[in-house]
Design a protein around this motif. Sequence first.
Motif, PDB file in Angstrom:
ATOM      1  N   ASP A 173     -10.798  -1.199   7.010  1.00  9.69           N
ATOM      2  CA  ASP A 173     -10.584  -1.068   5.569  1.00  9.69           C
ATOM      3  C   ASP A 173     -10.316   0.390   5.229  1.00  9.69           C
ATOM      4  O   ASP A 173     -11.041   1.285   5.679  1.00  9.69           O
ATOM      5  CB  ASP A 173     -11.824  -1.509   4.780  1.00  9.69           C
ATOM      6  CG  ASP A 173     -12.087  -3.002   4.895  1.00  9.69           C
ATOM      7  OD1 ASP A 173     -11.117  -3.766   5.006  1.00  9.69           O
ATOM      8  OD2 ASP A 173     -13.272  -3.391   4.870  1.00  9.69           O
ATOM      9  N   PHE A 230      -4.000  -2.127  -9.756  1.00  8.40           N
ATOM     10  CA  PHE A 230      -3.553  -2.506  -8.420  1.00  8.40           C
ATOM     11  C   PHE A 230      -3.172  -3.981  -8.375  1.00  8.40           C
ATOM     12  O   PHE A 230      -2.235  -4.367  -7.673  1.00  8.40           O
ATOM     13  CB  PHE A 230      -4.636  -2.195  -7.381  1.00  8.40           C
ATOM     14  CG  PHE A 230      -4.283  -1.025  -6.503  1.00  8.40           C
ATOM     15  CD1 PHE A 230      -3.903  -1.218  -5.193  1.00  8.40           C
ATOM     16  CD2 PHE A 230      -4.325   0.263  -7.001  1.00  8.40           C
ATOM     17  CE1 PHE A 230      -3.565  -0.143  -4.385  1.00  8.40           C
ATOM     18  CE2 PHE A 230      -4.007   1.346  -6.212  1.00  8.40           C
ATOM     19  CZ  PHE A 230      -3.618   1.147  -4.896  1.00  8.40           C
ATOM     20  N   GLU A 271      -6.334  -7.185   0.870  1.00  2.00           N
ATOM     21  CA  GLU A 271      -6.359  -6.512  -0.422  1.00  2.00           C
ATOM     22  C   GLU A 271      -5.456  -5.278  -0.430  1.00  2.00           C
ATOM     23  O   GLU A 271      -5.093  -4.749   0.615  1.00  2.00           O
ATOM     24  CB  GLU A 271      -7.785  -6.100  -0.761  1.00  2.00           C
ATOM     25  CG  GLU A 271      -8.773  -7.241  -0.848  1.00  2.00           C
ATOM     26  CD  GLU A 271     -10.159  -6.763  -1.247  1.00  2.00           C
ATOM     27  OE1 GLU A 271     -10.297  -6.199  -2.350  1.00  2.00           O
ATOM     28  OE2 GLU A 271     -11.097  -6.949  -0.457  1.00  2.00           O
ATOM     29  N   GLY A 272      -5.095  -4.847  -1.640  1.00  5.32           N
ATOM     30  CA  GLY A 272      -4.421  -3.567  -1.798  1.00  5.32           C
ATOM     31  C   GLY A 272      -2.940  -3.641  -2.072  1.00  5.32           C
ATOM     32  O   GLY A 272      -2.324  -2.628  -2.388  1.00  5.32           O
ATOM     33  N   THR A 315     -10.574   1.503  -4.672  1.00  2.00           N
ATOM     34  CA  THR A 315      -9.681   0.399  -4.355  1.00  2.00           C
ATOM     35  C   THR A 315      -9.633   0.256  -2.842  1.00  2.00           C
ATOM     36  O   THR A 315      -9.518   1.249  -2.121  1.00  2.00           O
ATOM     37  CB  THR A 315      -8.264   0.650  -4.900  1.00  2.00           C
ATOM     38  OG1 THR A 315      -8.313   0.717  -6.328  1.00  2.00           O
ATOM     39  CG2 THR A 315      -7.329  -0.481  -4.503  1.00  2.00           C
ATOM     40  N   LYS A 316      -9.727  -0.965  -2.362  1.00  2.00           N
ATOM     41  CA  LYS A 316      -9.718  -1.239  -0.931  1.00  2.00           C
ATOM     42  C   LYS A 316      -8.318  -1.653  -0.495  1.00  2.00           C
ATOM     43  O   LYS A 316      -7.616  -2.382  -1.207  1.00  2.00           O
ATOM     44  CB  LYS A 316     -10.709  -2.343  -0.586  1.00  2.00           C
ATOM     45  CG  LYS A 316     -10.854  -2.632   0.907  1.00  2.00           C
ATOM     46  CD  LYS A 316     -11.734  -3.842   1.171  1.00  2.00           C
ATOM     47  CE  LYS A 316     -13.175  -3.574   0.804  1.00  2.00           C
ATOM     48  NZ  LYS A 316     -14.061  -4.712   1.225  1.00  2.00           N
ATOM     49  N   ILE A 317      -7.924  -1.186   0.690  1.00  2.00           N
ATOM     50  CA  ILE A 317      -6.624  -1.554   1.268  1.00  2.00           C
ATOM     51  C   ILE A 317      -6.868  -2.079   2.677  1.00  2.00           C
ATOM     52  O   ILE A 317      -7.420  -1.375   3.528  1.00  2.00           O
ATOM     53  CB  ILE A 317      -5.666  -0.354   1.321  1.00  2.00           C
ATOM     54  CG1 ILE A 317      -5.401   0.198  -0.084  1.00  2.00           C
ATOM     55  CG2 ILE A 317      -4.351  -0.736   1.993  1.00  2.00           C
ATOM     56  CD1 ILE A 317      -4.660   1.518  -0.094  1.00  2.00           C
ATOM     57  N   ASP A 318      -6.481  -3.328   2.907  1.00  2.00           N
ATOM     58  CA  ASP A 318      -6.564  -3.907   4.237  1.00  2.00           C
ATOM     59  C   ASP A 318      -5.529  -5.009   4.350  1.00  2.00           C
ATOM     60  O   ASP A 318      -4.555  -5.029   3.575  1.00  2.00           O
ATOM     61  CB  ASP A 318      -7.978  -4.404   4.553  1.00  2.00           C
ATOM     62  CG  ASP A 318      -8.503  -5.418   3.539  1.00  2.00           C
ATOM     63  OD1 ASP A 318      -7.686  -6.094   2.879  1.00  2.00           O
ATOM     64  OD2 ASP A 318      -9.731  -5.532   3.408  1.00  2.00           O
ATOM     65  N   PRO A 343       0.760   0.513  -4.668  1.00  2.00           N
ATOM     66  CA  PRO A 343       1.494   0.172  -3.451  1.00  2.00           C
ATOM     67  C   PRO A 343       2.985   0.005  -3.677  1.00  2.00           C
ATOM     68  O   PRO A 343       3.412  -0.597  -4.646  1.00  2.00           O
ATOM     69  CB  PRO A 343       0.847  -1.141  -3.004  1.00  2.00           C
ATOM     70  CG  PRO A 343       0.254  -1.709  -4.262  1.00  2.00           C
ATOM     71  CD  PRO A 343      -0.190  -0.535  -5.062  1.00  2.00           C
ATOM     72  N   LEU A 398       2.284   4.339   4.518  1.00  2.71           N
ATOM     73  CA  LEU A 398       2.157   3.646   3.233  1.00  2.71           C
ATOM     74  C   LEU A 398       2.798   4.472   2.130  1.00  2.71           C
ATOM     75  O   LEU A 398       2.523   5.668   2.011  1.00  2.71           O
ATOM     76  CB  LEU A 398       0.686   3.418   2.893  1.00  2.71           C
ATOM     77  CG  LEU A 398      -0.206   2.779   3.952  1.00  2.71           C
ATOM     78  CD1 LEU A 398      -1.626   2.615   3.386  1.00  2.71           C
ATOM     79  CD2 LEU A 398       0.340   1.452   4.422  1.00  2.71           C
ATOM     80  N   GLU A 402       0.320  -5.446  -7.224  1.00  4.39           N
ATOM     81  CA  GLU A 402       0.393  -6.486  -6.202  1.00  4.39           C
ATOM     82  C   GLU A 402       1.233  -7.670  -6.640  1.00  4.39           C
ATOM     83  O   GLU A 402       2.004  -8.236  -5.859  1.00  4.39           O
ATOM     84  CB  GLU A 402      -1.017  -6.980  -5.861  1.00  4.39           C
ATOM     85  CG  GLU A 402      -1.893  -6.008  -5.109  1.00  4.39           C
ATOM     86  CD  GLU A 402      -3.291  -6.559  -4.909  1.00  4.39           C
ATOM     87  OE1 GLU A 402      -3.428  -7.797  -4.805  1.00  4.39           O
ATOM     88  OE2 GLU A 402      -4.238  -5.767  -4.852  1.00  4.39           O
ATOM     89  N   PHE A 414      -0.274  -4.170  -0.106  1.00  7.55           N
ATOM     90  CA  PHE A 414       0.726  -3.741   0.868  1.00  7.55           C
ATOM     91  C   PHE A 414       1.191  -4.873   1.780  1.00  7.55           C
ATOM     92  O   PHE A 414       2.153  -4.709   2.527  1.00  7.55           O
ATOM     93  CB  PHE A 414       0.180  -2.593   1.726  1.00  7.55           C
ATOM     94  CG  PHE A 414       0.189  -1.273   1.017  1.00  7.55           C
ATOM     95  CD1 PHE A 414       1.345  -0.516   0.928  1.00  7.55           C
ATOM     96  CD2 PHE A 414      -0.961  -0.802   0.410  1.00  7.55           C
ATOM     97  CE1 PHE A 414       1.352   0.695   0.261  1.00  7.55           C
ATOM     98  CE2 PHE A 414      -0.966   0.414  -0.258  1.00  7.55           C
ATOM     99  CZ  PHE A 414       0.193   1.161  -0.331  1.00  7.55           C
TER     100      PHE A 414
END
Length: 592
Positions: A339, A456, A361-362, A355-358, A22, A411, A460, A364
């Motif tokens: 998600d 990740f 998480e992630g 990898t999860k992005i929400d 990210p 993103l 983060e 961003f």
Amino acid sequence: MIAILQVIVNVAIAQTLTQFGPDGFVRIEEGSGGFFADLDAGDRFSRDHDVAGDINGDGILDLVIGARSDDDGETDAGAVYIVFMNTDGTVQSNQKISMLEGDFNETLNGSNFFGYGVAGIGDYDGDDIPDIAVSAPASTNRALYIIHLNNDGTVKNYVKHSDIIAQGLSAIGDLNNDGRIDLVACDPNSDVGGMNRGAINILFLDDASQIANTVTINSTSGGFGIGLENNDMFGGREVAMLGDIDNDGTEEMAVGAFMSDGGKGAVWILSLDPTTYNVVSKLKITEGLNGFNDTLIVDVNPNGTSGAQFGHAMCAPGDLNGDGIPDLITGANQQGLGDAYILYMNSDKTVKTYTKIDEIEGGFNLDFDTGDQERFSRSMSFVGDLRGDGSIAVNVGGGVGVGGTGTLYLLFFKPCGFAQEPGLNHWNGGNTLFTNWSHSMQMLTSDSLTFEQCTFKAFETDAAYMTYNYNDGRCICKDSTAVLTTSTELSTAYSNECFSGFISTNTNEINVEQSVTIYPNPTDSEIILSTSETSFSEEDEIIIYNLRGELLYSSKINNQQTSLNLSNYPSGVYLVRSNINGVYKNFKIVKE
């Protein structure tokens, strides 16, 4: 013993592993990210979108974004926007194409949903201006339009293909090697072979923008065979070409079936014959199958549908973990607020890890604020290197957005080297920024992480150092004050080459490169950008964004020291970007 030996082999040869992670986002919606279009509630802006190429010739990639429920001329007749971009992901300007604007000059019906599917198709008419494909899949005059553009985003002319159903469109590259980009029209409501089983149509067009050949893949055609059930809605809203993952001479295409398994959803990886483009083999990915192990919900959703709807949308971003295998981004837009998943693929088409992005998480720090109707990941498209710095941009559509108009999240993912320290080591002392391991109890305190998931966490937390253990999945991220120590537990130490800088014990200064520094950090008032450069141009500037990607301030750089007063800014984290002689540097600043 086998696992331990494998780790010893792995760490015997120190290497740098490139991972994409990210690097901020821009929220594009009415009044945000530079986008102003007087959208109305329910327009469904960003229902579909794609990179369209450099339409206005300024060297920057532009977007096409659908708003399928726009009411120009008739209720839900639909519209699309040609969105001219800046390299930072914000919008320069936009041109609307509808029944009333953009010189489209087409009569649309109410509920035509023009813009339900959009795709960038390259220059089809040979005028050096990229063109677009747009679908209007509903009502009595449903059609697919091949629209040739002027460089201001208005319509030069178009070719209409009647009775083509495309609730999603995907440009899949030049599959048949005729020099033109081919299309996939998604029809998840197709009843061929059973109720709502779904279908895709691969469309090959000629140099007059006419459809020259169509290959249909569904329950009864195209070699798919058994596997689809009633209400699976195979086809989804987009497909993604992954290339020849397994190096057997067939191209792999990912296709969603977002209502499969009671609404949990699934992704099918299809291998296509290089001549007929029929399916020669296939593999299904869903919860607990072929390497994907996240839990997908089957609850009733606010809109009356069921399940997570994994595979609703997807795009192919290339190789994000440096293993030479193309990866896939997809999503479950009805799970929570939505998600997105990066699926890191194996050469056998199974999932290596994800990898999860929400909103949690992630890395961003996404700021969902529209309640249960966000539906993040309901649409996706790959943009590419928008900034021109080796990073990539991926568009992810959100839900109803502000006032019900629709939201697009752009993103940014940056490539980063994780340099492996020779031998078996771990980072000791310093400040721990993330850990899933208890040294005192010698056990995991939360889920085991894969290497990609651990990197990740380093992204983060902006960790200088990362310790990873391939045997138990422990992941420990440390700041720059940690020291390298021999590991007795077969751990491996990595240095994060994208770490934004070191913290000096004397000046509390962030140092990204020797030529550019920003200090103090954290600050309660003023920051100073210092550079060793001695010559400056009109383009040199410093810019401040909040974590939503909104531009807060910009100023020219014309001295070796530039001061900025942040005393009136709320406490929090801000993104500061400098541009000096065409070299961009990014900083995270903490305002106390």
